[in-house]
Design a protein around this motif. Structure first.
Motif, PDB file in Angstrom:
ATOM      1  N   TRP A  50      40.140  23.240  46.096  1.00 47.40           N
ATOM      2  CA  TRP A  50      39.253  24.395  46.071  1.00 47.40           C
ATOM      3  C   TRP A  50      37.872  23.959  46.530  1.00 47.40           C
ATOM      4  N   THR A  51      37.031  24.916  46.857  1.00 45.84           N
ATOM      5  CA  THR A  51      35.674  24.619  47.298  1.00 45.84           C
ATOM      6  C   THR A  51      34.682  25.237  46.338  1.00 45.84           C
ATOM      7  N   ASP A  52      33.891  24.380  45.716  1.00 42.82           N
ATOM      8  CA  ASP A  52      32.834  24.847  44.832  1.00 42.82           C
ATOM      9  C   ASP A  52      31.610  25.183  45.676  1.00 42.82           C
ATOM     10  N   ARG A  53      30.965  26.282  45.382  1.00 47.01           N
ATOM     11  CA  ARG A  53      29.847  26.736  46.211  1.00 47.01           C
ATOM     12  C   ARG A  53      28.667  25.768  46.188  1.00 47.01           C
ATOM     13  N   ARG A  54      28.530  24.991  45.123  1.00 45.18           N
ATOM     14  CA  ARG A  54      27.454  24.001  45.049  1.00 45.18           C
ATOM     15  C   ARG A  54      27.957  22.587  45.282  1.00 45.18           C
ATOM     16  N   LEU A  55      29.093  22.231  44.696  1.00 41.15           N
ATOM     17  CA  LEU A  55      29.583  20.858  44.718  1.00 41.15           C
ATOM     18  C   LEU A  55      30.464  20.549  45.912  1.00 41.15           C
ATOM     19  N   GLY A  56      30.898  21.581  46.652  1.00 42.05           N
ATOM     20  CA  GLY A  56      31.697  21.351  47.838  1.00 42.05           C
ATOM     21  C   GLY A  56      33.182  21.221  47.557  1.00 42.05           C
ATOM     22  N   PRO A  57      33.934  20.628  48.509  1.00 40.00           N
ATOM     23  CA  PRO A  57      35.393  20.528  48.380  1.00 40.00           C
ATOM     24  C   PRO A  57      35.813  19.652  47.194  1.00 40.00           C
ATOM     25  N   HIS A  58      36.831  20.107  46.484  1.00 38.45           N
ATOM     26  CA  HIS A  58      37.396  19.358  45.359  1.00 38.45           C
ATOM     27  C   HIS A  58      38.915  19.316  45.493  1.00 38.45           C
ATOM     28  N   GLN A  59      39.502  18.319  44.875  1.00 36.03           N
ATOM     29  CA  GLN A  59      40.949  18.171  44.884  1.00 36.03           C
ATOM     30  C   GLN A  59      41.380  17.462  43.610  1.00 36.03           C
ATOM     31  N   GLN A  60      42.465  17.913  43.021  1.00 37.78           N
ATOM     32  CA  GLN A  60      42.993  17.260  41.825  1.00 37.78           C
ATOM     33  C   GLN A  60      44.499  17.445  41.756  1.00 37.78           C
ATOM     34  N   ASP A  61      45.188  16.351  41.459  1.00 38.16           N
ATOM     35  CA  ASP A  61      46.621  16.397  41.209  1.00 38.16           C
ATOM     36  C   ASP A  61      46.791  16.526  39.695  1.00 38.16           C
ATOM     37  N   VAL A  62      46.965  17.758  39.232  1.00 44.88           N
ATOM     38  CA  VAL A  62      46.997  18.009  37.793  1.00 44.88           C
ATOM     39  C   VAL A  62      48.177  17.303  37.140  1.00 44.88           C
ATOM     40  N   ALA A  63      49.334  17.314  37.789  1.00 43.51           N
ATOM     41  CA  ALA A  63      50.516  16.674  37.208  1.00 43.51           C
ATOM     42  C   ALA A  63      50.259  15.191  36.945  1.00 43.51           C
ATOM     43  N   LEU A  64      49.554  14.533  37.863  1.00 42.79           N
ATOM     44  CA  LEU A  64      49.302  13.102  37.732  1.00 42.79           C
ATOM     45  C   LEU A  64      48.109  12.796  36.840  1.00 42.79           C
ATOM     46  N   GLU A  65      47.053  13.597  36.954  1.00 45.68           N
ATOM     47  CA  GLU A  65      45.792  13.281  36.281  1.00 45.68           C
ATOM     48  C   GLU A  65      45.644  13.934  34.913  1.00 45.68           C
ATOM     49  N   VAL A  66      46.403  14.978  34.658  1.00 53.85           N
ATOM     50  CA  VAL A  66      46.325  15.689  33.381  1.00 53.85           C
ATOM     51  C   VAL A  66      47.682  15.746  32.695  1.00 53.85           C
ATOM     52  N   GLY A  67      48.703  16.036  33.482  1.00 50.15           N
ATOM     53  CA  GLY A  67      50.030  16.248  32.915  1.00 50.15           C
ATOM     54  C   GLY A  67      50.213  17.702  32.501  1.00 50.15           C
ATOM     55  N   ASP A  68      51.326  17.997  31.879  1.00 49.13           N
ATOM     56  CA  ASP A  68      51.614  19.354  31.405  1.00 49.13           C
ATOM     57  C   ASP A  68      50.651  19.679  30.263  1.00 49.13           C
ATOM     58  N   PHE A  69      49.759  20.612  30.497  1.00 49.21           N
ATOM     59  CA  PHE A  69      48.703  20.856  29.515  1.00 49.21           C
ATOM     60  C   PHE A  69      49.049  21.999  28.566  1.00 49.21           C
ATOM     61  N   VAL A  70      48.343  22.018  27.446  1.00 50.11           N
ATOM     62  CA  VAL A  70      48.652  22.928  26.344  1.00 50.11           C
ATOM     63  C   VAL A  70      48.204  24.356  26.651  1.00 50.11           C
ATOM     64  N   LEU A  71      49.074  25.300  26.340  1.00 49.69           N
ATOM     65  CA  LEU A  71      48.774  26.727  26.449  1.00 49.69           C
ATOM     66  C   LEU A  71      48.568  27.361  25.073  1.00 49.69           C
ATOM     67  N   GLN A  72      49.334  26.908  24.112  1.00 52.55           N
ATOM     68  CA  GLN A  72      49.168  27.331  22.718  1.00 52.55           C
ATOM     69  C   GLN A  72      49.246  26.088  21.839  1.00 52.55           C
TER      70      GLN A  72
END
Length: 305
Positions: A156-178
């Motif tokens: 995604w592109t942040d209007r101030r910080l510029g282009p960003h990228q993240q592999d959620v599966a690798l860097e966060v894993g399956d995250f909590v919803l409840q």
């Protein structure tokens, strides 16, 4: 695409205490962005994490915003009154096979990571190893998580910080919803509420930028639109850390019009705006809106592809 007229922004404080200098920066930035786009500005009280909320803090926050001349264009919304909608979203993800029950405690996760040689704390979090992804193994469910293994790296592109990228599966894993205590996680609640309120632009503190990829994944999984994001500079305390209620940030003084005006001026400086020669808050806010419009309205504002 022209966002004028269709723009909807929001300020979403957690009522864990009154506003402080850092939170006013985020409030002012989101208000200015809405006004500069000729759009609407909403206030949402994010009190879904009820154990952390301080009784009466929500009303104090609304009073502080009003004292600073930051008036919303619709009545505020409380997350604690919207749990039915969060459950509906969770039910949808479960039906799609995108969410699953998890029996792991934090100690279980730490042990699993240690056993695999991947003890990787990330911003105080542990990357979930997917222990319960294929079943609970006769244990009782504690929480619900989002499956992330099918998602590619999120951009995604942040209007101030510029282009960003993240592999959620690798860097966060399956995250909590409840959570294990039955409360809905911030990531789920904020995505559901932004869509329900028609929010097109999210302006918030830079400390929340790390949440963006997870929220984009949830938006995609639920078939919801992705807003444009702008993350503002953080106000730092004397110790060099982010100014926050947790590290003793003083409550914002808005007891008098002079104090509120001083707080606004300080917040404007933190946003890189020039001091206004105006001597009243409404005049200064109009001046800062013009400055903001010149700087940010024509800036790149590209949501995730």
């Amino acid at each position: 695409m022209n966002q004028r007229g269709s723009y909807r922004g929001r300020f979403a404080p957690s009522p864990t205490g009154p506003l402080h200098a850092g939170s006013l920066v985020a409030a002012l930035a989101s208000w200015l962005d809405a006004r500069a786009h000729g759009g609407q500005w909403l206030v949402r009280i994010e009190d879904v994490d009820t154990p952390r909320c301080v009784p009466g803090a929500d009303q104090t926050i609304l009073q502080q915003l009003a004292a600073c001349g930051l008036h919303a264009d619709a009545p505020p919304v409380w997350q604690s009154q919207r749990t039915t909608y969060y459950q509906q979203a969770l039910d949808q993800l479960v039906a799609q096979g995108m969410a699953y029950p998890c029996a792991c405690s934090r100690k279980d996760i730490e042990a699993a990571l240690a056993q695999s040689g991947h003890r990787r704390p990330r911003n105080g979090e542990l990357v979930y190893p997917g222990t319960c992804r294929e079943g609970l193994h006769s244990k009782a469910a504690r929480a619900w998580r989002l499956r992330t293994e099918s998602f590619r790296s999120t951009q995604w592109t942040d209007r101030r910080l510029g282009p960003h990228q993240q592999d959620v599966a690798l860097e966060v894993g399956d995250f909590v919803l409840q959570r294990a205590d039955g409360l809905y996680a911030y990531q789920l609640a904020v995505v559901v509420d932004d869509a329900a309120q028609g929010v097109t632009h999210v302006v918030r503190g830079e400390d929340l930028a790390d949440n963006t990829a997870r929220q984009i994944l949830l938006q995609r999984a639920l078939g919801l639109p992705t807003p444009h994001y702008l993350h503002t500079p953080l106000v730092l305390g004397p110790n060099g850390e982010k100014l926050s209620k947790q590290n003793g940030a003083a409550a914002l003084d808005t007891a008098s019009s002079e104090a509120a005006f001083h707080a606004l001026r300080t917040a404007a400086v933190a946003l890189g705006l020039s001091q206004s020669p105006a001597n009243t808050a409404p005049q200064a806010l109009a001046d800062w809106t013009s400055q903001w419009q010149a700087r940010w309205v024509c800036a790149p504002s590209v949501p995730a592809a």
